[in-house]
Design a protein around this motif. Structure first.
Motif, PDB file in Angstrom:
ATOM      1  N   VAL B 181      81.291  42.481  -9.858  1.00 35.92           N
ATOM      2  CA  VAL B 181      81.304  41.346 -10.295  1.00 35.92           C
ATOM      3  C   VAL B 181      80.543  41.531 -11.888  1.00 35.92           C
ATOM      4  O   VAL B 181      81.025  40.834 -12.776  1.00 35.92           O
ATOM      5  N   ALA B 182      79.652  42.285 -11.849  1.00 36.08           N
ATOM      6  CA  ALA B 182      79.231  42.637 -13.317  1.00 36.08           C
ATOM      7  C   ALA B 182      79.979  43.302 -14.362  1.00 36.08           C
ATOM      8  O   ALA B 182      80.096  43.201 -15.210  1.00 36.08           O
ATOM      9  N   ALA B 183      81.333  43.715 -13.671  1.00 36.11           N
ATOM     10  CA  ALA B 183      82.666  44.247 -14.344  1.00 36.11           C
ATOM     11  C   ALA B 183      83.392  43.088 -14.651  1.00 36.11           C
ATOM     12  O   ALA B 183      84.274  43.495 -15.206  1.00 36.11           O
ATOM     13  N   LYS B 185      84.982  40.968 -12.362  1.00 32.33           N
ATOM     14  CA  LYS B 185      86.045  40.526 -11.639  1.00 32.33           C
ATOM     15  C   LYS B 185      85.519  39.394 -10.829  1.00 32.33           C
ATOM     16  O   LYS B 185      84.386  39.008 -10.690  1.00 32.33           O
TER      17      LYS B 185
END
Lengths: 233, 233
Positions: B181-183, B185
């Motif tokens: 999520v932090a990336a 996505k």
DNA sequence: CGATCACTACGGGAATCCCCGAATAGTGCT
DNA sequence: AGCACTATTCGGGGATTCCCGTAGTGATCG
């Protein structure tokens, strides 16, 4: 206790490593290492007194990704004695290799943090018995703490310019809204708080995402916090 | 910000203030004060050895809003000697009043930071000449640094929410998904990557939010990054 | 051994977020 | 003045996330 003016050094890299070497001599340590992370500039400063063999091995093995001394001390306020680290698989891996390169297993890492999320880690090692280590550390822990602060302060100030230049320029409204998002508020909440439409809130958020090159809001918040643009809450 | 009244726990309050008193005795200081802020938990902790008169006056005048020692040291990595503070109007105001209450003008503040944006400020004062102050400080600066770290570490770990945040237990699946999520996505993306339903992804995210005491996913990501659970990307 | 709890997994439907277009105001440059 | 650019404001509608309920598995405990 004399402190070398790290900023005035002509050859900065050499100067830092000489400083670490003096630190070793003064505090009866075998080796010292400093790692400074500045998430804002995306830079990492590393200075060590280890031999080139270990440095090369460390880099080739990408140990910085699994090194338990870095992981643990990044989450700690107080200094972390390596004897208290969890004996994980990563621990075995790194410390076994370190031992092969002649690095003693007694050591500790002192974390220091700045106001922008920057972290400095000063590690020292010594090849000796547990009892001897305890005695040595007890005598120099305060000075080590001061040294860690001093080094990190120097490094961060020498890097200040790049940090400022790298900072994306979010507008005050964007920062304000991003800060509220990081505080767990919904767009509707924020709209009510700021007395504007939740549609407008979303526009500022979208603009923030673009400036931070983030695909999603969570990613944008993560980056903003990592770069010190906003504070976690 | 909620103000935690440590007076509610007499033993704790006594413990910290006794500690500060001992610190004064040991380092030849007149007074010592600690202020700890945890923006994540929304709490402030304060302990001082000052007399009740000054405490009351400080609170009534809302000096914490203009106190230059707090302002400056919140932005500093290294300890801040009060003699180096800018002689602003606020400075005059606070220090004049302090002097009226018998508090010496030689002092310094040592800032300490934790991985969660929490800040601790340890201040010490002594009524003496500049030269004498320099000599005293030079001898104890390292120990003061250690003391500051020790107090802040204790206080932050004694606070319930802080304790939870400092010792989170996210499952491997939760961490994995939060990292994605932090990336940037989406839940659907992550479901595809991990070959599970996007519904399941959402469940893990919800669980992560609860464990991090976060209302929204962006807030959870912010905290996870601030605590070093995951890495910004 | 049954009870309980944590982890993993899924789906329906409501709530929220995000992309599109659009308008106004201020700023700086030519 | 004309132009370009950014900050700020707003709405429609599709996409995504979030809340609720359900369920199987494995670990722990009295």
């Amino acid at each position: 206790m004399k402190l070398i003016d790290l900023g005035a050094a002509p050859d900065v890299k050499t100067q830092y490593e000489e400083f670490l070497q003096q630190l070793c001599d003064q505090f009866e340590m075998d080796h010292a290492a400093y790692a400074g992370m500045n998430p804002a500039a995306g830079t990492i400063h590393g200075h060590v007194t280890y031999g080139d063999e270990w440095k090369t091995h460390y880099e080739q093995q990408q140990f910085q990704l699994i090194d338990p001394t870095l992981h643990m001390s990044q989450r700690s306020i107080a200094p972390v004695d390596w004897s208290r680290l969890e004996r994980s698989k990563d621990f075995q891996h790194v410390f076994q290799d370190a031992s092969d390169f002649g690095i003693g297993d007694q050591g500790m890492t002192v974390p220091v943090r700045g106001p922008f999320g920057d972290i400095g880690l000063l590690s020292v090692t010594r090849d000796c018995s547990k009892d001897e280590w305890k005695k040595v550390v007890g005598n120099v822990i305060g000075d080590l703490q001061s040294m860690a602060v001093h080094i990190h302060d120097s490094v961060m100030h020498s890097d200040e310019l790049s940090r400022i230049l790298y900072h994306p320029s979010l507008s005050s409204r964007e920062l304000e809204i991003l800060q509220w998002v990081a505080a767990g508020k919904s767009q509707q909440d924020i709209g009510d708080i700021l007395s504007i439409s939740h549609r407008t809130v979303e526009v500022h958020l979208r603009s923030s995402r673009e400036k931070l090159c983030a695909l999603t809001t969570p990613q944008a918040v993560g980056r903003a916090i990592a770069t010190g643009l906003i504070y976690p809450s």
